[in-house]
Design an enzyme around this catalytic site. Structure first.
Site, PDB file in Angstrom:
ATOM      1  N   GLU A  49       0.774  -1.335  -0.017  1.00 23.44           N
ATOM      2  CA  GLU A  49       0.197  -0.330   0.110  1.00 23.44           C
ATOM      3  C   GLU A  49       0.935   1.222  -0.082  1.00 23.44           C
ATOM      4  O   GLU A  49       0.521   2.289  -0.573  1.00 23.44           O
ATOM      5  CB  GLU A  49      -1.027   0.098   1.141  1.00 23.44           C
ATOM      6  N   PHE A 111     -11.679  -7.414  13.803  1.00 21.06           N
ATOM      7  CA  PHE A 111     -10.429  -7.887  12.823  1.00 21.06           C
ATOM      8  C   PHE A 111     -10.292  -6.742  11.922  1.00 21.06           C
ATOM      9  O   PHE A 111     -11.107  -6.261  11.304  1.00 21.06           O
ATOM     10  CB  PHE A 111     -10.885  -9.257  12.311  1.00 21.06           C
ATOM     11  N   GLN A 112      -8.687  -6.662  11.656  1.00 25.81           N
ATOM     12  CA  GLN A 112      -8.631  -5.531  10.796  1.00 25.81           C
ATOM     13  C   GLN A 112      -9.096  -4.233  11.130  1.00 25.81           C
ATOM     14  O   GLN A 112      -9.492  -3.409  10.022  1.00 25.81           O
ATOM     15  CB  GLN A 112      -8.640  -5.808   9.448  1.00 25.81           C
ATOM     16  N   LYS A 161     -17.427  -0.987   5.915  1.00 19.41           N
ATOM     17  CA  LYS A 161     -18.030  -2.127   4.821  1.00 19.41           C
ATOM     18  C   LYS A 161     -19.314  -1.855   4.520  1.00 19.41           C
ATOM     19  O   LYS A 161     -19.684  -2.194   3.443  1.00 19.41           O
ATOM     20  CB  LYS A 161     -17.406  -3.464   5.356  1.00 19.41           C
ATOM     21  N   MET A 470      23.762   9.346   2.602  1.00 20.96           N
ATOM     22  CA  MET A 470      23.721  10.473   3.067  1.00 20.96           C
ATOM     23  C   MET A 470      24.099  10.508   4.540  1.00 20.96           C
ATOM     24  O   MET A 470      24.807  11.432   5.123  1.00 20.96           O
ATOM     25  CB  MET A 470      22.448  11.093   3.113  1.00 20.96           C
TER      26      MET A 470
END
Lengths: 567, 167
Positions: A49, A111-112, A161, A470
């Site tokens: 993602e 969940f999630q 959802k 760097m």
């Protein structure tokens, strides 16, 4: 029509043609709609993602249109966070859609489930949670309006959802009373600014990312050329003014060009447009623009006076204000002041150093030199973050807006490669080079699979020194070479990694092979990764150290004394 | 409440705003204060005569520069429909306070007299304490607290500054 269909319809009405993301449990209904053949949105299923968010950001920066990314609830959405924050810091227009557990489960540690409204609060311009499907259309429209107008920025939309699954019974308008960006600059302030600028002995223009965001490069160039005013850009403003023009002094800041840093320190009037005076460009604040009068144009009032006080503040859109400023300036009939500008033109030339270095392994400047030779005006360069980024920003010259894309404010390693994917989809006629480091590229290397399976061509050029370069440079210069955790060990062979993803990879061991590798990559219709072994301990200079003044630079080219004597 | 500058350049600032009455709006606003290092002195939130719009009044100490920056940051917030800076000259500024004060048979009359002087109301009395209410200017509440302190303040709850702009 269910909620998911309403989301897709609203995206279509906003003229979205590409989206980037990864599916998952709570966004299944949305991707079920995507599966249907009744829309014109091409969804790019990326492999992480974070890649989706950076790709959407790169798409936005290359095209000026908002980028769209989608993730599922919980870890999917939290993986977007670095990308959203990156877009926020550089004011890039983005709409990020995140799945969420059903409204009945919110707050239950389902969940999630993650509190994305809380998490994205400090890193978005605004966020919405849509709890009723009737509000989908209007909320998405508001999100695009907020993301793209005024000072652009990312907007996050949380989609439970059940909102996606329920039938949409009616369309309910969501008011947006509290959003009114000021676009038109105050005419009196504009007139005063024109007068101050034209009466200056030693004026400079300082162009920031806002000039590119507002599509104001044409107006800025007209102002510079008409009145013979030298131009400096920030990292985000790079490409806002043609860097091959004699009036261009290049980039300001810690790794800026000496002529730019010295010029701004000796200017009497600075016209700053769309920049926010980050510490990497101001250096020590007490000495920055100490004797100069500042005219500060920004569409975001809160940027004015935040860091550097201004003599003439102007709140407004860069394009509109510069148009008004040009009109106002043309009314003053003053002789062009050429001495300062002509001297700076000469000094700027003296800061151009020879990049055609033949030492082995390749000097990073040589890689920049070879890329410059094949790069066309409209081609796009994206970068990761680190030494390679500063080599590119310092030495590569870009003439057209939106052809140099880099993570400035956030400094997000791993930005360049997915951003290149987004940029290529936005501008399919341009070649897109991703100048990257081995550390940076490794952070989103999985998107090679996206290039392969979605048939997207970009050209990653990896400055491979087996170091987090760097930080290594800082440890060398400021920590007596205590190289703590910067050694990436045995060099990673990115050409072999590419092969594993089904992408062509070339390993370049000596600088003489660079030209051939670039030609091969340009000829190939698919992505070619060019993994270049570079001098492991090459430093990017000139620079000033953290906490120093902008004029306290060390490294090659002219000195401050020389500059002052030449004026 | 004094609006004049204190010696360290800090002054009291009151800002009132009409906001969308939606979940998370208070968190957005208070989160911005934390993030940018502004310290909230008092904050109150309540309903208004407009449906789905709430009123928030925040008071804080700050110097001119932080207050200017704060106003600009608040102006940017999309859930804030209207923003106003309040001062004693342009607004009515009030606060409400409840105090539980120790009382004995001996002290109760004296206590009652003090309350009368302040136009504070005694709402509840028993053998150990009285509960007193005062709605007034914040500075008058400060004085009441000071005056009642010798009696023994057991508990105290102030609402924070409330204000409405004069027409």
């Amino acid at each position: 029509m269910n909620g998911a269909e309403a989301v897709l319809k609203a995206l279509q009405e906003e003229k979205v043609r590409h989206s980037f993301g990864v599916t998952g449990g709570s966004v299944i209904p949305l991707f079920d709609e995507y599966f249907k053949d009744n829309h014109e949105i091409r969804h790019i299923p990326v492999r992480h993602e974070q890649g989706a968010a950076h790709a959407a950001d790169g798409y936005a920066r290359a095209s000026g249109k908002p980028g769209v990314c989608i993730a599922t609830s919980g870890p999917g959405a939290t993986n977007l966070v670095t990308g959203i924050m990156t877009a926020f810091m550089d004011s890039s227009p983005m709409v990020a859609l995140g799945g969420q557990v059903a409204t009945s489960l919110i707050g239950n540690d389902a969940f999630q489930e993650s509190d994305m409204m809380g998490i994205t609060l400090p890193i978005t311009k605004h966020n919405f949670q849509i709890r009723s499907p009737e509000k989908i259309n209007s909320t998405i429209k508001n999100a695009f309006k907020i993301a793209t107008t005024g000072r652009p920025g990312p907007v996050y939309i949380d989609l439970p959802k059940d909102t996606l699954m329920k039938e949409v019974s009616a369309v309910e308008k969501v008011p947006l009373h509290g959003y009114k960006p000021n676009l038109k600059g105050h005419p009196l302030q504009v007139k005063k600014a024109a007068e101050l600028l034209l009466n200056a002995e030693r004026p400079v223009l300082l162009l920031g990312g806002g000039v590119i965001l507002a599509n104001a490069a044409k107006e800025a160039a007209e102002l510079a050329l008409e009145f013979n005013i030298p131009v400096i850009t920030t990292l985000m403003g790079k490409s806002a003014f043609p860097e091959t023009n004699a009036l261009s002094l290049g980039m300001l800041g810690m790794h800026g060009r000496k002529c730019a840093n010295y010029a701004i320190s000796n200017a009497d009037v600075v016209l700053a447009v769309g920049c926010r005076f980050n510490d990497r460009i101001t250096g020590k604040l007490s000495t920055f623009l100490k004797d100069a009068k500042l005219i500060h144009i920004d569409v975001d009032n809160s940027e004015i006076g935040k860091i550097v006080p201004s003599a003439i503040p102007i709140v407004g859109d860069a394009k509109l204000v510069l148009q008004d400023l040009l009109l106002a300036a043309k009314k003053f009939s003053l002789a062009k002041k050429t001495t300062w500008s002509e001297k700076l033109k000469v000094l700027a030339k003296e800061c151009d150093c020879d990049l055609n270095i033949s030492s082995n392994p390749a000097d990073p400047k040589r890689v920049i030199f070879e890329i410059s030779k094949v790069l066309k005006e409209n081609d796009i360069v994206t970068t990761g973050v680190g030494q390679h980024q500063m080599f590119a920003a310092h030495f590569l010259k870009r003439d057209r807006p939106r052809t140099f894309i880099s993570s400035g404010g956030a400094g997000t390693m791993g930005f360049g490669f997915p951003a290149a994917i987004g940029a290529r989809l936005a501008r399919p006629d341009s070649e897109v080079f991703n100048i990257d480091g081995d550390g940076s590229f490794g952070m989103n290397v999985q998107e090679l699979a996206t290039c392969r399976f979605e048939n997207i061509k970009v050209i990653p050029v990896i400055f491979n020194n087996s170091y987090l370069g760097m930080v290594r440079q800082w440890l060398e210069l400021f920590y007596e070479k205590r190289y703590s955790t910067v050694d990436l060990g045995q060099s990673t062979d990115f050409s072999k990694i590419s092969e594993g993803f089904g992408v062509k990879g070339l390993r370049v061991e000596r600088p003489s092979e660079l030209a051939e590798a670039f030609q091969a990559a340009l000829k190939n219709d698919e992505t070619t990764v060019i993994d270049v072994a570079i001098a492991p301990e090459a430093n990017i200079t000139p620079m000033f150290s953290a906490g120093s003044s902008v004029f306290e630079m060390f490294g090659p080219c002219i000195t401050e004394n020389y500059f002052k004597r030449a004026l | 409440m004094s609006f004049e500058k204190k010696s360290n350049g800090l002054r009291k600032h009151i800002v009132g705003m009409l906001v969308n009455d939606e979940p998370g709006v208070l968190a957005k606003i208070s989160g911005m204060f934390t993030r940018r290092g502004f310290n909230i002195d008092t904050i109150i939130v309540g309903k208004t005569n407009i449906p789905d719009v709430s009123h928030i009044v925040i008071s804080l100490l700050g110097n001119d520069r932080t207050i200017e920056q704060l106003d600009k940051q608040l102006y940017k917030m999309i859930d804030i429909v209207k923003l106003a800076d309040f001062s004693e000259s342009n607004a009515v500024v009030r606060e409400h306070c409840l105090l539980k004060v120790s009382s004995t048979e001996k002290s109760v009359e004296h206590l009652n007299n003090v309350c009368k002087l302040f136009e504070a109301r005694v709402l509840h009395v028993n053998t150990e304490s009285v509960i007193v209410e005062l709605a007034s200017s914040p500075s008058k509440i400060d004085s009441l607290i000071e005056t009642l302190a010798p009696f023994g303040i057991k508990e105290l709850s102030r609402t924070g500054v409330n204000a409405l702009q004069k027409d």
